[in-house]
Design an enzyme around this catalytic site. Structure first.
Site, PDB file in Angstrom:
ATOM      1  N   GLY A 104       0.573  -1.413  -0.205  1.00  0.00           N
ATOM      2  CA  GLY A 104       0.000   0.006  -0.205  1.00  0.00           C
ATOM      3  C   GLY A 104       0.939   1.235   0.144  1.00  0.00           C
ATOM      4  O   GLY A 104       0.415   2.336   0.546  1.00  0.00           O
ATOM      5  N   LEU A 105       2.178   1.132  -0.536  1.00  0.00           N
ATOM      6  CA  LEU A 105       2.941   2.363  -0.553  1.00  0.00           C
ATOM      7  C   LEU A 105       2.926   3.236  -2.025  1.00  0.00           C
ATOM      8  O   LEU A 105       3.429   4.145  -2.346  1.00  0.00           O
ATOM      9  CB  LEU A 105       4.426   2.272  -0.389  1.00  0.00           C
ATOM     10  CG  LEU A 105       5.063   1.720   0.940  1.00  0.00           C
ATOM     11  CD1 LEU A 105       6.452   1.794   1.070  1.00  0.00           C
ATOM     12  CD2 LEU A 105       4.350   2.873   2.091  1.00  0.00           C
ATOM     13  N   GLY A 106       1.749   2.674  -2.648  1.00  0.00           N
ATOM     14  CA  GLY A 106       1.560   3.602  -4.053  1.00  0.00           C
ATOM     15  C   GLY A 106       2.298   3.106  -5.280  1.00  0.00           C
ATOM     16  O   GLY A 106       2.578   3.966  -5.891  1.00  0.00           O
ATOM     17  N   SER A 107       2.334   1.811  -5.253  1.00  0.00           N
ATOM     18  CA  SER A 107       3.264   1.452  -6.569  1.00  0.00           C
ATOM     19  C   SER A 107       2.643   1.944  -7.844  1.00  0.00           C
ATOM     20  O   SER A 107       3.436   2.082  -8.712  1.00  0.00           O
ATOM     21  CB  SER A 107       3.630  -0.110  -6.378  1.00  0.00           C
ATOM     22  OG  SER A 107       2.453  -0.872  -6.624  1.00  0.00           O
ATOM     23  N   SER A 108       1.342   1.707  -7.847  1.00  0.00           N
ATOM     24  CA  SER A 108       0.709   2.112  -8.943  1.00  0.00           C
ATOM     25  C   SER A 108       0.885   3.440  -9.771  1.00  0.00           C
ATOM     26  O   SER A 108       1.268   3.825 -10.818  1.00  0.00           O
ATOM     27  CB  SER A 108      -0.684   1.769  -8.951  1.00  0.00           C
ATOM     28  OG  SER A 108      -1.163   0.422  -8.705  1.00  0.00           O
ATOM     29  N   ALA A 110       3.186   5.586  -8.497  1.00  0.00           N
ATOM     30  CA  ALA A 110       4.650   5.787  -8.601  1.00  0.00           C
ATOM     31  C   ALA A 110       5.110   5.405 -10.091  1.00  0.00           C
ATOM     32  O   ALA A 110       5.639   6.095 -10.813  1.00  0.00           O
ATOM     33  CB  ALA A 110       5.499   5.119  -7.564  1.00  0.00           C
ATOM     34  N   ASP A 151      -2.228  10.126  -4.185  1.00  0.00           N
ATOM     35  CA  ASP A 151      -0.949   9.156  -4.250  1.00  0.00           C
ATOM     36  C   ASP A 151      -0.144   9.406  -5.584  1.00  0.00           C
ATOM     37  O   ASP A 151       1.107   9.569  -5.599  1.00  0.00           O
ATOM     38  CB  ASP A 151      -1.299   7.657  -4.201  1.00  0.00           C
ATOM     39  CG  ASP A 151      -2.424   7.494  -5.268  1.00  0.00           C
ATOM     40  OD1 ASP A 151      -3.103   8.593  -5.558  1.00  0.00           O
ATOM     41  OD2 ASP A 151      -2.801   6.352  -5.253  1.00  0.00           O
TER      42      ASP A 151
END
Ligand code: MEV
Length: 318
Positions: A104-108, A110, A151
């Site tokens: 849930g660190l926002g890979s999409s 980023a 994000d």
């Protein structure tokens, strides 16, 4: 060949309410995703993504069949960029990720932002931060259909931001360091389902849920000031108040609560879930001297510590 990278994010305050035009506070984290791009002489878009075990796969023809969300995001970013700039080309794309897409660190967001920055370099099309934000956010909506874009803003601008849905407000809070401890529950949050659930609650009980959103808005506005003041005791107190409201919305979970309790019992100033709820990460605020105690307590309660420096630099060419 060009290469660009963008950071991940953590929601500090205001999740869910931000979807309904309230402000939130998001921090970028120093875990980055990079995207390398090279033109090809044919029309194929070919992806290598070691973190997804994808090697030299043609993705231009088989979006529907793709099993990987990240592949859809990259392809949609490329298509939107080509459409906006009236371009077409084959591409070799390589991604490299410093964090898992499960936490849930926002890979999409980023990967989309890094891809669009890289494309603008490769085709020598000047894009400012707001243009990169707008095209990236449109890409998120095209693939996912929902999301406030907080994000995407963290990936583009970096730093710590006060943000309102769709980028109506993107305003930096100028600090260089925040002593946050991040604990991962081991459970993947299902953001679309939780966002829909809150939408249904809002329809059923508009007065109660709007009341909670208004309280969250007040907390976000106070937190903006206290983060700027680096008054961690007050920021921690506001985190606890925000968590209480998220509980009342029904999106916390046993696992999140266990880690939050462990952090507070071991002396953290405050702790809350970060993001949609139901899983992913919790965050706690603790003095540097006490942060190892808090980390150990979270681990003992079953969490995994994600070492992260906050804030980080936004999207950049490498
Ligand atoms: C999810 O990480 C945060 C939400 O507010 C959704 C969003 O803002 O896009 C629940």
């Amino acid at each position: 060949m060009v290469k660009a990278s963008a950071p991940g994010k953590l929601m500090l305050f205001g999740e869910h309410a931000v979807i309904y035009d309230k402000p939130c506070i998001v921090a970028s984290v120093d875990h980055r995703i990079s995207v390398s791009l090279e033109k090809r002489n044919d029309n194929n878009i070919i992806l290598t993504a070691p973190e997804l075990s994808i090697k030299n796969q043609i993705i231009s023809d088989n979006l529907e069949k793709s099993h990987f969300k990240k592949v859809s995001f990259i392809l949609a970013a490329v298509n939107n960029f080509f459409k906006k700039c009236d371009l077409k080309s084959g591409l070799d794309i390589k991604t490299q990720s410093e964090f898992s897409d499960k936490i849930g660190l926002g890979s999409s967001s980023a990967v989309i932002v890094a891809a669009i920055k890289g494309l603008s370099e490769l085709f020598k099309i000047k894009m400012n931060e707001k243009e990169i934000f707008d095209l990236s956010y449109q890409t998120v909506l095209d693939v996912q259909g929902l999301g406030s874009g907080f994000d995407v803003a963290a990936a583009v601008y970096g730093g710590i931001l006060l943000f309102v849905t769709g980028g109506k407000i993107i305003s930096p809070i100028e600090i260089t360091d925040m002593p946050l401890v991040v604990g991962y529950t081991g459970i993947k949050a299902d953001t679309p389902t939780l966002v829909k659930m809150i939408g249904e609650k809002l329809l059923k009980e508009p007065d109660r849920v709007n009341g909670i959103f208004n309280e969250i808005e007040n907390i976000v506005n106070l937190a903006k000031v206290e983060i700027g003041n680096k008054d961690w005791r007050k920021v921690g107190h506001l985190m606890n108040l925000n968590q209480d409201l998220l509980r009342r919305l029904g999106i916390s979970s046993k696992e999140l609560e266990n880690l939050i309790k462990a952090a507070l019992d071991s002396g953290a100033y405050g702790a809350k879930l970060s993001g949609a709820g139901g899983g992913d990460c919790m965050i706690a605020l603790a003095d540097k001297e006490n942060s190892n105690n808090v980390k150990r307590a979270i681990e003992k309660a079953g969490g995994k510590i994600i070492e992260a420096k906050i804030p980080a630099e936004g999207v950049r060419s490498e």
